[in-house]
Write a protein that holds these residues in place. Sequence first.
Motif, PDB file in Angstrom:
ATOM      1  N   ASP A  39      10.556  -2.241   9.821  1.00 10.85           N
ATOM      2  CA  ASP A  39      11.868  -2.317  10.072  1.00 10.85           C
ATOM      3  C   ASP A  39      12.890  -2.687   8.460  1.00 10.85           C
ATOM      4  N   GLN A  40      11.858  -3.427   7.588  1.00  5.29           N
ATOM      5  CA  GLN A  40      12.358  -3.429   6.283  1.00  5.29           C
ATOM      6  C   GLN A  40      10.666  -3.265   5.752  1.00  5.29           C
ATOM      7  N   PRO A  41       9.968  -2.227   5.479  1.00  7.23           N
ATOM      8  CA  PRO A  41       9.035  -1.811   5.033  1.00  7.23           C
ATOM      9  C   PRO A  41       8.733  -2.147   3.378  1.00  7.23           C
ATOM     10  N   GLU A  42      10.228  -2.035   2.368  1.00  2.00           N
ATOM     11  CA  GLU A  42      10.461  -2.024   1.092  1.00  2.00           C
ATOM     12  C   GLU A  42       9.877  -3.443   0.639  1.00  2.00           C
ATOM     13  N   LEU A  43      10.282  -4.209   1.920  1.00  2.00           N
ATOM     14  CA  LEU A  43       9.960  -5.279   1.421  1.00  2.00           C
ATOM     15  C   LEU A  43       8.301  -6.265   1.082  1.00  2.00           C
ATOM     16  N   TYR A  44       7.782  -4.904   1.397  1.00  2.00           N
ATOM     17  CA  TYR A  44       6.352  -4.833   1.055  1.00  2.00           C
ATOM     18  C   TYR A  44       5.948  -4.614  -0.007  1.00  2.00           C
ATOM     19  N   LEU A  45       6.494  -3.646  -0.346  1.00  2.00           N
ATOM     20  CA  LEU A  45       5.560  -2.548  -1.416  1.00  2.00           C
ATOM     21  C   LEU A  45       5.464  -3.716  -1.980  1.00  2.00           C
ATOM     22  N   GLY A  46       3.956  -4.108  -2.854  1.00  2.00           N
ATOM     23  CA  GLY A  46       3.307  -4.448  -4.028  1.00  2.00           C
ATOM     24  C   GLY A  46       2.739  -4.969  -3.879  1.00  2.00           C
ATOM     25  N   THR A  47       3.109  -5.582  -1.934  1.00  2.00           N
ATOM     26  CA  THR A  47       1.570  -6.521  -1.223  1.00  2.00           C
ATOM     27  C   THR A  47       0.984  -5.949  -0.469  1.00  2.00           C
ATOM     28  N   SER A  48       1.404  -5.537   0.757  1.00  2.00           N
ATOM     29  CA  SER A  48       1.054  -4.703   1.684  1.00  2.00           C
ATOM     30  C   SER A  48       0.775  -3.267   1.923  1.00  2.00           C
ATOM     31  N   LEU A  49       2.028  -2.686   0.913  1.00  2.00           N
ATOM     32  CA  LEU A  49       2.162  -1.194   0.455  1.00  2.00           C
ATOM     33  C   LEU A  49       2.410  -1.216  -0.873  1.00  2.00           C
ATOM     34  N   ARG A  50       1.099   0.302  -1.024  1.00  2.00           N
ATOM     35  CA  ARG A  50       1.391   0.300  -2.000  1.00  2.00           C
ATOM     36  C   ARG A  50       2.531   1.537  -2.939  1.00  2.00           C
ATOM     37  N   THR A  51       3.259   1.986  -2.308  1.00  2.00           N
ATOM     38  CA  THR A  51       3.920   3.591  -2.935  1.00  2.00           C
ATOM     39  C   THR A  51       5.025   3.541  -2.155  1.00  2.00           C
ATOM     40  N   GLU A  52       5.966   4.176  -2.606  1.00  2.00           N
ATOM     41  CA  GLU A  52       7.414   4.310  -2.128  1.00  2.00           C
ATOM     42  C   GLU A  52       6.864   5.398  -0.712  1.00  2.00           C
ATOM     43  N   GLU A  53       5.797   6.298  -0.726  1.00  2.00           N
ATOM     44  CA  GLU A  53       6.012   7.430   0.616  1.00  2.00           C
ATOM     45  C   GLU A  53       4.903   6.373   1.134  1.00  2.00           C
ATOM     46  N   GLU A  54       4.464   4.934   0.622  1.00  2.00           N
ATOM     47  CA  GLU A  54       3.546   4.192   1.947  1.00  2.00           C
ATOM     48  C   GLU A  54       4.885   3.190   2.718  1.00  2.00           C
ATOM     49  N   VAL A  55       5.720   3.274   2.004  1.00  2.00           N
ATOM     50  CA  VAL A  55       6.946   2.472   2.812  1.00  2.00           C
ATOM     51  C   VAL A  55       8.125   3.885   3.268  1.00  2.00           C
ATOM     52  N   GLU A  56       7.686   4.682   3.014  1.00  2.00           N
ATOM     53  CA  GLU A  56       8.619   5.981   4.050  1.00  2.00           C
ATOM     54  C   GLU A  56       7.673   6.245   5.409  1.00  2.00           C
ATOM     55  N   LEU A  57       6.195   6.129   5.166  1.00  2.00           N
ATOM     56  CA  LEU A  57       6.005   6.368   6.138  1.00  2.00           C
ATOM     57  C   LEU A  57       5.481   5.437   7.610  1.00  2.00           C
ATOM     58  N   MET A  58       5.626   4.028   6.968  1.00  2.00           N
ATOM     59  CA  MET A  58       5.398   3.158   7.312  1.00  2.00           C
ATOM     60  C   MET A  58       7.145   2.840   8.112  1.00  2.00           C
TER      61      MET A  58
END
Length: 59
Positions: A39-58
């Motif tokens: 529901d809020q994948p952007e909070l994990y950018l830089g920790t478990s998600l590496r890129t904005e693309e990964e945020v969008e995919l999640m």
Amino acid sequence: MTKHIGAPPWQQAVWLDPSTFENLDHIFHVLFDDFCDADQPELYLGTSLRTEEEVELMR
């Protein structure tokens, strides 16, 4: 042996051995419940998600 999806020894032991069964429910739990909050994948950018693309995919 480290048991997680990113550990090469575990991958070789489980994925390359057809007699070994990995619980698919556990894999999805780790990816979608433990890895980040979908529901809020952007909070994990830089920790478990590496890129904005990964945020969008999640999302």
